[in-house]
Design a protein around this motif. Structure first.
Motif, PDB file in Angstrom:
ATOM      1  N   ALA A 324       0.851  -1.192   0.000  1.00 57.78           N
ATOM      2  CA  ALA A 324       0.000   0.000   0.000  1.00 57.78           C
ATOM      3  C   ALA A 324       0.881   1.233   0.000  1.00 57.78           C
ATOM      4  O   ALA A 324       1.583   1.497   0.978  1.00 57.78           O
ATOM      5  N   GLU A 326       0.817   5.048   0.196  1.00 58.26           N
ATOM      6  CA  GLU A 326      -0.108   6.088   0.624  1.00 58.26           C
ATOM      7  C   GLU A 326       0.624   7.421   0.769  1.00 58.26           C
ATOM      8  O   GLU A 326       1.847   7.457   0.903  1.00 58.26           O
ATOM      9  N   VAL A 330      -1.101   6.615   6.788  1.00 59.23           N
ATOM     10  CA  VAL A 330      -0.643   5.372   6.174  1.00 59.23           C
ATOM     11  C   VAL A 330      -1.147   4.126   6.897  1.00 59.23           C
ATOM     12  O   VAL A 330      -1.704   3.208   6.277  1.00 59.23           O
ATOM     13  N   ALA A 334      -3.798   1.442   5.360  1.00 59.04           N
ATOM     14  CA  ALA A 334      -3.259   0.114   5.060  1.00 59.04           C
ATOM     15  C   ALA A 334      -4.022  -0.970   5.812  1.00 59.04           C
ATOM     16  O   ALA A 334      -4.277  -2.061   5.279  1.00 59.04           O
ATOM     17  N   ALA A 348       3.091  -1.290   3.956  1.00 55.61           N
ATOM     18  CA  ALA A 348       2.648   0.067   3.639  1.00 55.61           C
ATOM     19  C   ALA A 348       3.808   1.045   3.730  1.00 55.61           C
ATOM     20  O   ALA A 348       4.708   0.888   4.562  1.00 55.61           O
TER      21      ALA A 348
END
Length: 401
Positions: A324, A326, A330, A334, A348
């Motif tokens: 992920a 981001e 975050v 995630a 993440a």
């Protein structure tokens, strides 16, 4: 650990050459036979007498040694070893190896062999980050050369950053890993990597800034752990890892189809930055400017590879790992993604402006599992890959193949 394994150790020039002495001690303590080779520059930092005393073997340095070359010594040295280790490897030595030069004994040995090679670079941070060094690194990796380090830290020159020689214990661990069957021997892992390109017309496409560096590092770490790896990659900047089954794709749909075709697998790591949408009305011809105004693009949702693999019934991999990227909140996002997709883990990271994560050489990730979120410190992408694969080993070796 290395009983009777033969290590050909090439010591390059540079202040870090003194660490080669400790590496020799560790290798011999692990049972290895160490044959040392020193470049001319290495002799400016450590003496051949010190190296020979610790190795218990003659130090080789001259390409045109009359006695040795009467028996084609440079060929024999490179062929009888189980592994060739270059530590430290300077920027100059890496450049010559990448170019296939053979102007001294060290580079001739690297060229005249099919023995696996492990390189431990050491140089100034600016030299390591220079595009020329990164090109040489990519060439050597594409040729199947393995790397350990460099570490991030303070330099002898007073600067800070990536370029420090990996510690001798870490180099020893990498050697053991290369020469052991590996804990994931017999396990099949699918890795997706890089961006996808979604066509707008035959000329233009939608993409993202992913270089494929983290996915490639994970592929290399899995191979080093003994896994059989199917590596499905979009058009990445970074070359794919060696010793994998390579599948090149362009679009998210093609990546989805390639992953499904590669199943069954013990684990799937979805590290690719897959486009969420594609242009449903992509032009068959190049779109032209028009006095009637801007073209209208209609979007359609791409297949969700991570969710599709996670929701497989019979035949679902024992471990499914997603990523992920981001730009805010975050951990929360995630965690929600992990629940929504149904995968086991989410790796993440924060790719917002200023982090230099996407397309860079370092990463700072949060591993989200059913046990919660675990923040990892910022480190090189190879180090992230090695740490992730070590966690995968814990899970996969507990599962009956």
């Amino acid at each position: 650990m290395l009983h009777d394994k033969r290590i050909l150790l090439i010591i390059g020039g540079g202040i870090a050459a003194y660490k080669a002495l400790e590496l020799i001690r560790l290798l011999r303590g692990a049972g290895a036979v160490v044959t040392p080779v020193m470049t001319r520059a290495a002799g400016e930092f450590v003496t051949p007498l010190s190296v020979a005393a610790l190795a218990g073997e003659t130090v080789h340095g001259a390409l045109f040694d009359l006695t040795a070359e009467a028996e084609m010594g440079h060929i024999q040295l490179s062929r009888v070893a189980d592994l060739i280790v270059v530590a430290p490897a300077t920027a100059h030595l890496m450049a010559r190896a990448a170019a296939g030069l053979s102007d001294d004994l060290a580079t001739t040995l690297l060229l005249a062999t099919d023995t696996p090679v492990l390189i431990a670079p050491a140089m100034n941070v600016r030299m390591w980050d220079h595009p020329a060094t990164q090109r040489n690194l990519a060439v050597l990796m594409a040729d199947g050369v393995a790397f350990v380090g460099p570490d991030v830290g303070d330099m002898a020159c007073g600067e800070h950053g990536p370029g420090r020689l990996a510690e001798p214990a870490a180099i020893l661990a990498a050697i053991v890993q290369r020469l052991s069957p590996g804990p994931l021997r017999g396990r099949h892992v699918i890795v997706t990597s890089g961006p996808t390109h979604e066509p707008i017309d035959p000329v233009r496409y939608i993409a993202n800034r992913s270089s494929g560096a983290q996915g490639t590092a994970i592929g290399r770490a899995l191979v080093a752990a003994g896994a059989t790896v199917t590596f499905v990659t979009g058009p990445a900047v970074v070359p794919p890892p060696a010793d994998t089954t390579l599948v090149r794709v362009e679009t998210a749909q093609a990546m989805h189809d390639a992953v499904m075709a590669a199943l069954p697998a013990d684990a799937v790591v979805c590290a690719a930055a897959v486009a969420d949408w594609r242009v449903a009305n992509a032009g068959a011809q190049k779109m032209k400017k028009s006095v009637d105004g801007l073209p209208v693009l209609t979007f359609a949702e791409n297949p969700d590879i991570l969710a599709a693999v996670s929701r497989l019934g019979d035949g679902r991999p024992a471990l499914v790992v997603g990523f992920a990227a981001e730009t805010q909140d975050v951990t929360r996002l995630a965690t929600q993604k992990r629940a929504r997709k149904g995968c086991d883990w989410i790796v993440a990271n924060d790719v917002s402006a200023g982090t230099c994560i996407m397309g860079g050489t370092e990463n700072a990730v949060t591993l989200v599992t059913d046990a919660g979120a675990e923040d990892w410190p910022r480190m090189g992408k190879d180090a992230v890959a090695e740490r992730l694969v070590a966690r995968m080993v814990d899970v996969l070796t507990a599962v009956t193949p």
